[in-house]
Design a protein around this motif. Structure first.
Motif, PDB file in Angstrom:
ATOM      1  N   MET A   1       0.822  -1.191   0.000  1.00  0.00           N
ATOM      2  CA  MET A   1       0.000   0.000   0.000  1.00  0.00           C
ATOM      3  C   MET A   1       0.870   1.261   0.000  1.00  0.00           C
ATOM      4  O   MET A   1       0.517   2.247  -0.599  1.00  0.00           O
ATOM      5  CB  MET A   1      -0.918  -0.050   1.226  1.00  0.00           C
ATOM      6  N   ARG A   2       2.009   1.168   0.669  1.00  0.00           N
ATOM      7  CA  ARG A   2       2.920   2.313   0.729  1.00  0.00           C
ATOM      8  C   ARG A   2       3.466   2.650  -0.652  1.00  0.00           C
ATOM      9  O   ARG A   2       3.579   3.811  -1.023  1.00  0.00           O
ATOM     10  CB  ARG A   2       4.060   1.990   1.695  1.00  0.00           C
ATOM     11  N   LEU A   3       3.809   1.615  -1.437  1.00  0.00           N
ATOM     12  CA  LEU A   3       4.308   1.836  -2.790  1.00  0.00           C
ATOM     13  C   LEU A   3       3.252   2.495  -3.664  1.00  0.00           C
ATOM     14  O   LEU A   3       3.572   3.340  -4.502  1.00  0.00           O
ATOM     15  CB  LEU A   3       4.759   0.531  -3.422  1.00  0.00           C
ATOM     16  N   LYS A   5       0.955   4.533  -2.674  1.00  0.00           N
ATOM     17  CA  LYS A   5       0.864   5.934  -2.263  1.00  0.00           C
ATOM     18  C   LYS A   5       2.027   6.755  -2.830  1.00  0.00           C
ATOM     19  O   LYS A   5       1.845   7.899  -3.242  1.00  0.00           O
ATOM     20  CB  LYS A   5       0.859   6.022  -0.737  1.00  0.00           C
ATOM     21  N   ILE A   6       3.201   6.178  -2.861  1.00  0.00           N
ATOM     22  CA  ILE A   6       4.388   6.896  -3.334  1.00  0.00           C
ATOM     23  C   ILE A   6       4.417   6.985  -4.853  1.00  0.00           C
ATOM     24  O   ILE A   6       4.684   8.035  -5.423  1.00  0.00           O
ATOM     25  CB  ILE A   6       5.669   6.203  -2.819  1.00  0.00           C
ATOM     26  N   TYR A   7       4.147   5.872  -5.520  1.00  0.00           N
ATOM     27  CA  TYR A   7       4.334   5.778  -6.967  1.00  0.00           C
ATOM     28  C   TYR A   7       3.007   5.733  -7.741  1.00  0.00           C
ATOM     29  O   TYR A   7       2.943   5.156  -8.817  1.00  0.00           O
ATOM     30  CB  TYR A   7       5.162   4.537  -7.309  1.00  0.00           C
ATOM     31  N   TRP A   8       1.966   6.379  -7.245  1.00  0.00           N
ATOM     32  CA  TRP A   8       0.663   6.270  -7.899  1.00  0.00           C
ATOM     33  C   TRP A   8       0.662   6.880  -9.301  1.00  0.00           C
ATOM     34  O   TRP A   8       0.004   6.378 -10.197  1.00  0.00           O
ATOM     35  CB  TRP A   8      -0.447   6.864  -7.032  1.00  0.00           C
ATOM     36  N   ARG A   9       1.417   7.934  -9.505  1.00  0.00           N
ATOM     37  CA  ARG A   9       1.467   8.550 -10.833  1.00  0.00           C
ATOM     38  C   ARG A   9       2.154   7.610 -11.838  1.00  0.00           C
ATOM     39  O   ARG A   9       1.685   7.435 -12.957  1.00  0.00           O
ATOM     40  CB  ARG A   9       2.210   9.877 -10.776  1.00  0.00           C
ATOM     41  N   THR A  10       3.258   7.034 -11.406  1.00  0.00           N
ATOM     42  CA  THR A  10       3.993   6.098 -12.256  1.00  0.00           C
ATOM     43  C   THR A  10       3.123   4.888 -12.589  1.00  0.00           C
ATOM     44  O   THR A  10       3.079   4.451 -13.741  1.00  0.00           O
ATOM     45  CB  THR A  10       5.282   5.636 -11.554  1.00  0.00           C
ATOM     46  N   LYS A  61      11.445  12.084  -4.724  1.00  0.00           N
ATOM     47  CA  LYS A  61      10.695  12.588  -3.575  1.00  0.00           C
ATOM     48  C   LYS A  61      10.552  11.554  -2.460  1.00  0.00           C
ATOM     49  O   LYS A  61      10.209  11.897  -1.346  1.00  0.00           O
ATOM     50  CB  LYS A  61       9.307  13.060  -4.019  1.00  0.00           C
ATOM     51  N   ASN A  62      10.816  10.296  -2.764  1.00  0.00           N
ATOM     52  CA  ASN A  62      10.697   9.219  -1.795  1.00  0.00           C
ATOM     53  C   ASN A  62      11.941   9.180  -0.903  1.00  0.00           C
ATOM     54  O   ASN A  62      13.061   9.258  -1.397  1.00  0.00           O
ATOM     55  CB  ASN A  62      10.540   7.885  -2.544  1.00  0.00           C
ATOM     56  N   GLU A  63      11.738   9.036   0.398  1.00  0.00           N
ATOM     57  CA  GLU A  63      12.866   8.986   1.327  1.00  0.00           C
ATOM     58  C   GLU A  63      13.691   7.715   1.160  1.00  0.00           C
ATOM     59  O   GLU A  63      14.892   7.716   1.359  1.00  0.00           O
ATOM     60  CB  GLU A  63      12.354   9.100   2.765  1.00  0.00           C
ATOM     61  N   ASN A  64      13.049   6.617   0.814  1.00  0.00           N
ATOM     62  CA  ASN A  64      13.742   5.340   0.585  1.00  0.00           C
ATOM     63  C   ASN A  64      13.794   5.076  -0.909  1.00  0.00           C
ATOM     64  O   ASN A  64      13.245   4.104  -1.406  1.00  0.00           O
ATOM     65  CB  ASN A  64      13.014   4.196   1.298  1.00  0.00           C
TER      66      ASN A  64
END
Length: 135
Positions: A1-3, A5-10, A61-64
Protein backbone atom coordinates in the motif's frame (compact mmCIF):
# COMPACT_ATOMS: atom_id res chain seq x y z
CA UNK A 1 0.00 0.00 0.00
CA UNK A 2 2.92 2.31 0.73
CA UNK A 3 4.31 1.84 -2.79
CA UNK A 4 0.91 2.71 -4.25
CA UNK A 5 0.86 5.93 -2.26
CA UNK A 6 4.39 6.90 -3.33
CA UNK A 7 4.33 5.78 -6.97
CA UNK A 8 0.66 6.27 -7.90
CA UNK A 9 1.47 8.55 -10.83
CA UNK A 10 3.99 6.10 -12.26
CA UNK A 11 1.57 3.19 -11.83
CA UNK A 12 -1.21 5.17 -13.52
CA UNK A 13 1.03 5.93 -16.51
CA UNK A 14 2.24 2.32 -16.63
CA UNK A 15 -1.34 1.00 -16.57
CA UNK A 16 -2.29 3.40 -19.36
CA UNK A 17 0.70 2.31 -21.46
CA UNK A 18 -0.14 -1.35 -20.91
CA UNK A 19 -3.79 -0.77 -21.84
CA UNK A 20 -2.92 1.19 -24.98
CA UNK A 21 -0.25 -1.31 -25.99
CA UNK A 22 -2.60 -4.29 -25.82
CA UNK A 23 -5.66 -2.51 -27.23
CA UNK A 24 -6.87 -3.37 -30.73
CA UNK A 25 -6.68 0.09 -32.26
CA UNK A 26 -7.22 -1.17 -35.81
CA UNK A 27 -10.98 -1.07 -35.30
CA UNK A 28 -11.00 2.26 -33.47
CA UNK A 29 -9.25 4.61 -35.89
CA UNK A 30 -11.15 5.31 -39.13
CA UNK A 31 -9.28 4.35 -42.27
CA UNK A 32 -9.63 7.91 -43.59
CA UNK A 33 -7.25 9.19 -40.91
CA UNK A 34 -3.66 8.89 -42.02
CA UNK A 35 -0.79 9.47 -39.63
CA UNK A 36 2.80 10.01 -40.61
CA UNK A 37 4.42 6.69 -41.42
CA UNK A 38 6.53 6.68 -38.25
CA UNK A 39 4.07 8.43 -35.94
CA UNK A 40 3.87 5.32 -33.74
CA UNK A 41 7.61 5.60 -33.01
CA UNK A 42 7.03 9.12 -31.70
CA UNK A 43 4.19 7.81 -29.52
CA UNK A 44 6.41 5.05 -28.12
CA UNK A 45 9.15 7.57 -27.39
CA UNK A 46 6.76 9.95 -25.61
CA UNK A 47 5.07 7.23 -23.55
CA UNK A 48 8.34 5.94 -22.14
CA UNK A 49 9.84 9.42 -21.83
CA UNK A 50 6.88 10.35 -19.62
CA UNK A 51 7.03 7.09 -17.67
CA UNK A 52 10.72 7.43 -16.82
CA UNK A 53 10.51 11.16 -16.05
CA UNK A 54 7.58 10.71 -13.66
CA UNK A 55 9.15 7.60 -12.12
CA UNK A 56 12.32 9.60 -11.43
CA UNK A 57 10.37 12.48 -9.87
CA UNK A 58 8.43 10.18 -7.55
CA UNK A 59 11.56 8.24 -6.72
CA UNK A 60 13.46 11.45 -5.95
CA UNK A 61 10.69 12.59 -3.57
CA UNK A 62 10.70 9.22 -1.79
CA UNK A 63 12.87 8.99 1.33
CA UNK A 64 13.74 5.34 0.59
CA UNK A 65 14.43 5.87 -3.07
CA UNK A 66 15.52 3.24 -5.55
CA UNK A 67 18.94 3.63 -7.16
CA UNK A 68 18.82 5.53 -10.46
CA UNK A 69 20.22 2.64 -12.45
CA UNK A 70 17.33 0.44 -11.28
CA UNK A 71 14.75 3.02 -12.33
CA UNK A 72 16.30 3.09 -15.81
CA UNK A 73 16.66 -0.70 -15.98
CA UNK A 74 13.07 -1.27 -14.78
CA UNK A 75 11.50 1.09 -17.31
CA UNK A 76 13.54 -0.30 -20.21
CA UNK A 77 12.63 -3.85 -19.15
CA UNK A 78 8.94 -2.92 -18.97
CA UNK A 79 9.09 -1.51 -22.52
CA UNK A 80 10.67 -4.66 -23.89
CA UNK A 81 8.32 -6.92 -21.91
CA UNK A 82 5.26 -5.13 -23.29
CA UNK A 83 6.56 -5.63 -26.83
CA UNK A 84 6.86 -9.36 -26.08
CA UNK A 85 3.34 -9.36 -24.61
CA UNK A 86 1.98 -7.83 -27.80
CA UNK A 87 3.56 -10.65 -29.78
CA UNK A 88 2.58 -13.47 -27.40
CA UNK A 89 -0.87 -12.47 -26.11
CA UNK A 90 -2.57 -10.75 -29.03
CA UNK A 91 -3.15 -11.69 -32.64
CA UNK A 92 -3.87 -8.10 -33.72
CA UNK A 93 -0.64 -6.49 -32.44
CA UNK A 94 2.94 -7.48 -33.08
CA UNK A 95 6.02 -6.88 -31.02
CA UNK A 96 8.41 -4.66 -32.91
CA UNK A 97 12.16 -4.31 -32.39
CA UNK A 98 12.10 -0.65 -33.43
CA UNK A 99 9.28 0.09 -30.98
CA UNK A 100 11.50 -1.34 -28.23
CA UNK A 101 14.36 0.88 -29.44
CA UNK A 102 12.17 3.99 -29.27
CA UNK A 103 10.88 2.92 -25.84
CA UNK A 104 14.52 2.75 -24.68
CA UNK A 105 15.33 6.13 -26.25
CA UNK A 106 12.35 7.66 -24.45
CA UNK A 107 13.56 6.24 -21.13
CA UNK A 108 17.08 7.53 -21.77
CA UNK A 109 16.00 11.06 -22.69
CA UNK A 110 13.49 11.20 -19.81
CA UNK A 111 16.17 10.09 -17.36
CA UNK A 112 18.76 12.59 -18.61
CA UNK A 113 16.22 15.42 -18.60
CA UNK A 114 15.24 14.64 -15.02
CA UNK A 115 18.88 14.61 -13.91
CA UNK A 116 19.35 18.02 -15.53
CA UNK A 117 16.13 19.51 -14.08
CA UNK A 118 15.82 17.83 -10.67
CA UNK A 119 16.72 20.98 -8.73
CA UNK A 120 14.17 23.19 -10.48
CA UNK A 121 10.95 23.56 -8.43
CA UNK A 122 8.65 23.87 -11.45
CA UNK A 123 8.79 20.14 -12.19
CA UNK A 124 7.42 19.40 -8.71
CA UNK A 125 4.69 22.01 -9.17
CA UNK A 126 3.70 20.28 -12.42
CA UNK A 127 3.44 17.00 -10.52
CA UNK A 128 1.26 18.73 -7.87
CA UNK A 129 3.55 18.19 -4.91
CA UNK A 130 2.38 20.40 -2.06
CA UNK A 131 5.33 20.04 0.27
CA UNK A 132 8.68 21.70 -0.17
CA UNK A 133 10.32 21.07 -3.51
CA UNK A 134 13.82 20.35 -2.28
CA UNK A 135 14.65 16.95 -0.95
Amino acid sequence: MRLLKIYWRTLLILTTILFLSLLNIGNMIPREIHFHRHFDKFVHFMMYFTLSFVFFIENYKNENSIRKIWVIFDTITIGIAIEFLQFLVTNYRSGNFYDAIFNTLGVTVGSVLFILLKDFPFIYKIMLYKESYKR
